[in-house]
Scaffold this motif. Structure first.
Motif, PDB file in Angstrom:
ATOM      1  N   PHE A   1       5.956   1.390 -24.092  1.00 34.84           N
ATOM      2  CA  PHE A   1       4.787   0.837 -23.393  1.00 34.84           C
ATOM      3  C   PHE A   1       3.790   0.319 -24.413  1.00 34.84           C
ATOM      4  N   ASP A   2       2.970  -0.640 -23.985  1.00 37.07           N
ATOM      5  CA  ASP A   2       1.888  -1.098 -24.856  1.00 37.07           C
ATOM      6  C   ASP A   2       1.067   0.116 -25.260  1.00 37.07           C
ATOM      7  N   PRO A   3       0.732   0.214 -26.542  1.00 33.61           N
ATOM      8  CA  PRO A   3      -0.015   1.404 -26.978  1.00 33.61           C
ATOM      9  C   PRO A   3      -1.393   1.526 -26.338  1.00 33.61           C
ATOM     10  N   HIS A   4      -1.931   0.432 -25.832  1.00 34.65           N
ATOM     11  CA  HIS A   4      -3.261   0.503 -25.202  1.00 34.65           C
ATOM     12  C   HIS A   4      -3.182  -0.062 -23.793  1.00 34.65           C
ATOM     13  N   PRO A   5      -2.605   0.666 -22.860  1.00 31.24           N
ATOM     14  CA  PRO A   5      -2.422   0.141 -21.504  1.00 31.24           C
ATOM     15  C   PRO A   5      -3.756  -0.038 -20.772  1.00 31.24           C
ATOM     16  N   VAL A   6      -3.710  -0.854 -19.741  1.00 34.82           N
ATOM     17  CA  VAL A   6      -4.916  -1.112 -18.939  1.00 34.82           C
ATOM     18  C   VAL A   6      -5.403   0.201 -18.348  1.00 34.82           C
TER      19      VAL A   6
ATOM     20  N   LYS B   1      -1.446   3.731 -13.797  1.00 40.07           N
ATOM     21  CA  LYS B   1      -0.531   4.858 -14.062  1.00 40.07           C
ATOM     22  C   LYS B   1       0.761   4.359 -14.675  1.00 40.07           C
ATOM     23  N   PRO B   2       1.460   5.162 -15.390  1.00 42.36           N
ATOM     24  CA  PRO B   2       1.142   6.512 -15.879  1.00 42.36           C
ATOM     25  C   PRO B   2       0.071   6.455 -16.969  1.00 42.36           C
ATOM     26  N   THR B   3      -0.882   7.334 -16.867  1.00 42.71           N
ATOM     27  CA  THR B   3      -2.063   7.213 -17.716  1.00 42.71           C
ATOM     28  C   THR B   3      -1.793   7.408 -19.207  1.00 42.71           C
ATOM     29  N   LYS B   4      -0.859   8.300 -19.541  1.00 49.81           N
ATOM     30  CA  LYS B   4      -0.656   8.605 -20.967  1.00 49.81           C
ATOM     31  C   LYS B   4       0.474   7.797 -21.590  1.00 49.81           C
ATOM     32  N   ARG B   5       0.895   6.743 -20.923  1.00 50.67           N
ATOM     33  CA  ARG B   5       2.110   6.059 -21.380  1.00 50.67           C
ATOM     34  C   ARG B   5       1.961   5.432 -22.763  1.00 50.67           C
ATOM     35  N   GLY B   6       0.743   5.163 -23.139  1.00 49.61           N
ATOM     36  CA  GLY B   6       0.526   4.573 -24.450  1.00 49.61           C
ATOM     37  C   GLY B   6       0.876   5.523 -25.590  1.00 49.61           C
ATOM     38  N   GLU B   7       0.926   6.831 -25.295  1.00 48.24           N
ATOM     39  CA  GLU B   7       1.183   7.831 -26.341  1.00 48.24           C
ATOM     40  C   GLU B   7       2.660   8.218 -26.439  1.00 48.24           C
ATOM     41  N   TRP B   8       3.459   7.697 -25.536  1.00 48.97           N
ATOM     42  CA  TRP B   8       4.833   8.221 -25.448  1.00 48.97           C
ATOM     43  C   TRP B   8       5.763   7.700 -26.540  1.00 48.97           C
ATOM     44  N   GLY B   9       5.503   6.549 -27.060  1.00 50.08           N
ATOM     45  CA  GLY B   9       6.441   5.947 -28.015  1.00 50.08           C
ATOM     46  C   GLY B   9       7.685   5.445 -27.283  1.00 50.08           C
TER      47      GLY B   9
END
Lengths: 391, 302
Positions: free
Chosen positions: B38-43, B47-55
């Motif tokens: 996911f883009d590291p800085h999602p809108v 949701k999912p809210t933490k997807r930017g941290e998942w790698g």
């Protein structure tokens, strides 16, 4: 490989034999014969090497002594039925486990129901009735002692390969269970087990249980249990009255005290059999034969010296049996399986030869004392040797 | 059957803003599987809210699933959420979608799970690396250790789909990761599969006899041991014990149920003790296999 006293009426004889005379490695207590308050009075020296059999075989048994145990299904469910017991199965299990743990018995026994027919839902019913509730509660209680599952079977179940396989798959599916307490009801009109097909199947089942690394205790067995020792480290039992040496639900149904006392019999190790005491007196007169079949004990000598024939409710001849059988087991357990086979073969052949000599006297031993079981036993052990032991 | 398509990707990108699909390891079947990030800085606020941290993640999507399948998937999620083990992938997210991002109803419901993507290769791609009996034995032991939390779970879970594709080997340290818990079974449960099926849920080449017979009462951790025995046999001998010569599914199952493959020590001269352990793992009757996990682990210790 241990030898346990299968307790029944007059448990004190078993306790005396174990604690005072040193015969047997422990006892299996029988709640249908002993009230809870009595059982709890036994010393820890007697309790710790022993086992308590909760005897849920006939869950609606009306026997008063069983009702002194609050976990017994008929009591716990205020009248047992398969429907209402489900509601209290866990509570019954918890109380039964707590009792066994508090009493500090050697192992914890998970009881099971006895089915006299080839019940197709045997395993599912045992699971629902006791196995799952007991394992659930045992896990909660974090018991440190070995859990042993009671396996009440009939000879038909043992002899039917598919049924036996199903049972074996079921028993071995619980890694928490470290052993089985096998009890087989074998209806017959002889005192000794003489069916080759049954003994073959039994030896096979015991071998398979051992190969699954389960401890195996065969309860309610008679002299045939010596043959079971061919299957390795099998624990066996011995008992006083005949109903501790063969299993039947009768003891949970009828008032045995009303039964006519049986004729006194004496165990003669050289014949691998019990014979009527009155006939033993005749055999005793033939010294050469007697020396081969008899093992002298204080108990037997007292009986022979008595002016009256021993009565079935006197302990002497039972204590003689405990001593003789215990000695036979001690000899066998020191040997390897192959050596056990060789010795058993010698014992059986000698017993056959003694029987022939007795017949030549002539003394015609009545049918239960005549040794008709010996040839089937010889055939069974020879087959087992050929299929399992011979390299 | 669901397939990867531009349309499916479009729906997913709408539902999961910032989704970047990099490859498609499984393009069709019961599930489509994507490797993505996911883009590291999602809108914010989406949701999912933490997807930017998942790698790097694995996205699995199933379509038109019925309640039975949902129950399986939810079970897998429940188990994965409960495990805190390096041997199982971490689950980040799951949801069921019946509308697209614009609120238009989808023709079939989509069930989406997103889990950690582990830097690992499936054992199926590394079989040759473990052909030495001792290496195979060490690996088999490691797989047993990885499966042990499943088997000793209070619900006594059985994986039921042990096969080289579902066993990942981490690139970093060679440790084992178990994936695809979608057909887990609780021992003794009635189950949520249909009893009249001729065989139970499994991958047929790695099924145990009891799975091949749909004999639910006998499906225990020993069924996984049988499958693992097949894997070990294949690793050491380089040959599947039942597949060669089986032209149909029915022939394959018949072999699994009745054929005793030649012992490994005779096939490839492997250590007799290891050969015996694998033979015991593949016994037809469950009672002849290892009765406890500790016995199996002990036998696999060299």
């Amino acid at each position: 490989m241990k030898l346990y006293h299968q307790c029944g009426h007059c448990t004190k004889w078993n306790i005396e034999s174990f604690a005072d005379d040193g015969f047997g490695d422990g006892l299996i207590f029988s709640p249908v014969h002993e009230r809870r308050s009595n059982l709890e009075k036994h010393s820890s020296k007697v309790r710790r090497p022993s086992i308590f059999d909760p005897q849920y075989y006939l869950p609606n048994s009306q026997k008063a002594k069983l009702h002194s145990y609050d976990f017994f299904p008929e009591v716990a469910a205020s009248g047992f039925s398969t429907v209402n017991f489900g509601l209290v199965a866990r509570e019954s299990a918890r109380m039964c486990l707590e009792f066994q743990a508090t009493q500090d018995y050697e192992k914890i026994v998970i009881p099971a129901r006895h089915f006299e027919q080839m019940e197709p839902k045997y395993t599912a019913m045992q699971d629902a009735y006791t196995v799952v509730p007991f394992l659930h509660e045992a896990a909660k209680m974090k018991l440190s002692k070995d859990l042993v599952l009671t396996l009440p079977l009939t000879s038909h179940m043992v002899e039917n390969e598919d049924y036996r396989t199903n049972i074996l798959n079921w028993v071995t599916s619980y890694p928490e269970i470290s052993g089985v307490y096998v009890i087989v009801e074998y209806e017959r009109n002889t005192k000794q087990v003489a069916s080759e097909s049954f003994l073959d199947a039994m030896l096979l089942m015991l071998t398979e249980l051992r190969q699954a690394d389960l401890t195996v205790l065969v309860g309610y067995s008679n002299t045939e249990s010596l043959l079971y020792l061919l299957a390795g480290a099998i624990d066996i039992t011995f008992g006083a009255y005949e109903n501790t040496r063969m299993f039947s639900l009768d003891k949970f149904l009828v008032n045995e005290e009303d039964r006519r006392g049986p004729k006194a019999r004496i165990y003669l190790p050289g014949l691998l059999n019990w014979i009527q005491f009155s006939q033993a007196v005749d055999v005793r007169a033939k010294k050469a034969i007697w020396q081969g079949v008899y093992r002298e004990t204080t108990w037997a000598e007292e009986a022979f010296e008595s002016v009256t024939e021993p009565y079935f409710n006197q302990p002497g001849l039972y204590k003689h049996h405990f001593e003789c059988f215990s000695n036979q087991v001690d000899v066998l357990r020191a040997l390897s399986q192959i050596e056990r086979y060789k010795l058993l073969r010698t014992w059986i052949k000698k017993a056959q030869s003694f029987n022939a000599e007795i017949e030549d006297v002539p003394i015609d031993l009545e049918r239960h004392g005549a040794g008709d079981h010996l040839q089937p036993w010889l055939d069974v052990i020879n087959r087992y040797y050929a299929s399992h032991l011979k390299s | 059957m669901l397939s990867d398509s531009p349309h499916l990707r479009q729906i997913l990108s709408g539902l999961l803003p910032g989704l970047n699909i990099s490859s498609t390891p499984k393009a069709s079947g019961q599930r489509v599987v994507y490797f993505c990030s996911f883009d590291p800085h999602p809108v914010k606020g989406t949701k999912p809210t933490k997807r930017g941290e998942w790698g790097k993640v694995v996205l699995k999507v199933s379509e038109g699933i019925d309640p039975t399948q949902i129950a399986y998937l939810q079970k897998e999620i429940e188990i994965l959420n409960g495990f805190k083990s390096q041997h199982y992938p971490r689950l980040h997210w799951n949801d069921i979608y019946s509308e697209d991002v614009n609120g238009n109803p989808l023709p079939h419901r989509l069930f989406v799970t997103i889990e950690e993507r582990i830097a690992a290769k499936p054992l199926s791609a590394l079989m040759g690396k473990y052909h030495k009996d001792k290496d195979a034995c060490v690996l088999t032991r490691a797989i047993v250790e990885a499966l042990e939390p499943l088997w000793s779970h209070p619900q006594k879970l059985v994986h039921r789909d042990i096969k080289p594709d579902n066993l990942l080997i981490r690139e970093s340290d060679g440790s084992v990761v178990i994936i695809d818990l979608g057909i887990l079974r609780e021992e003794g449960s009635i189950g949520i599969t249909l009893s009249h099926q001729p065989f139970g849920p499994c991958s047929p080449p790695y099924a145990s006899p009891e799975q091949a017979n749909n004999d639910k009462k006998n499906i225990t951790f020993k069924s996984d041991c049988f499958s693992l025995g097949i894997v070990a046999y294949e690793l050491i001998s380089g040959t599947h014990p039942f597949l060669p010569g089986a032209k149909t599914l029915s022939e394959l199952f018949s072999r699994i149920k009745t054929k005793n493959p030649p012992p490994l020590h005779k096939v490839c001269g492997c250590d007799k003790r290891i050969s015996g352990v694998v033979e015991k793992m593949m016994q037809k009757e469950p009672y002849r296999r290892h009765r406890t996990v500790s016995q199996l682990l002990s036998d696999l210790t060299i």
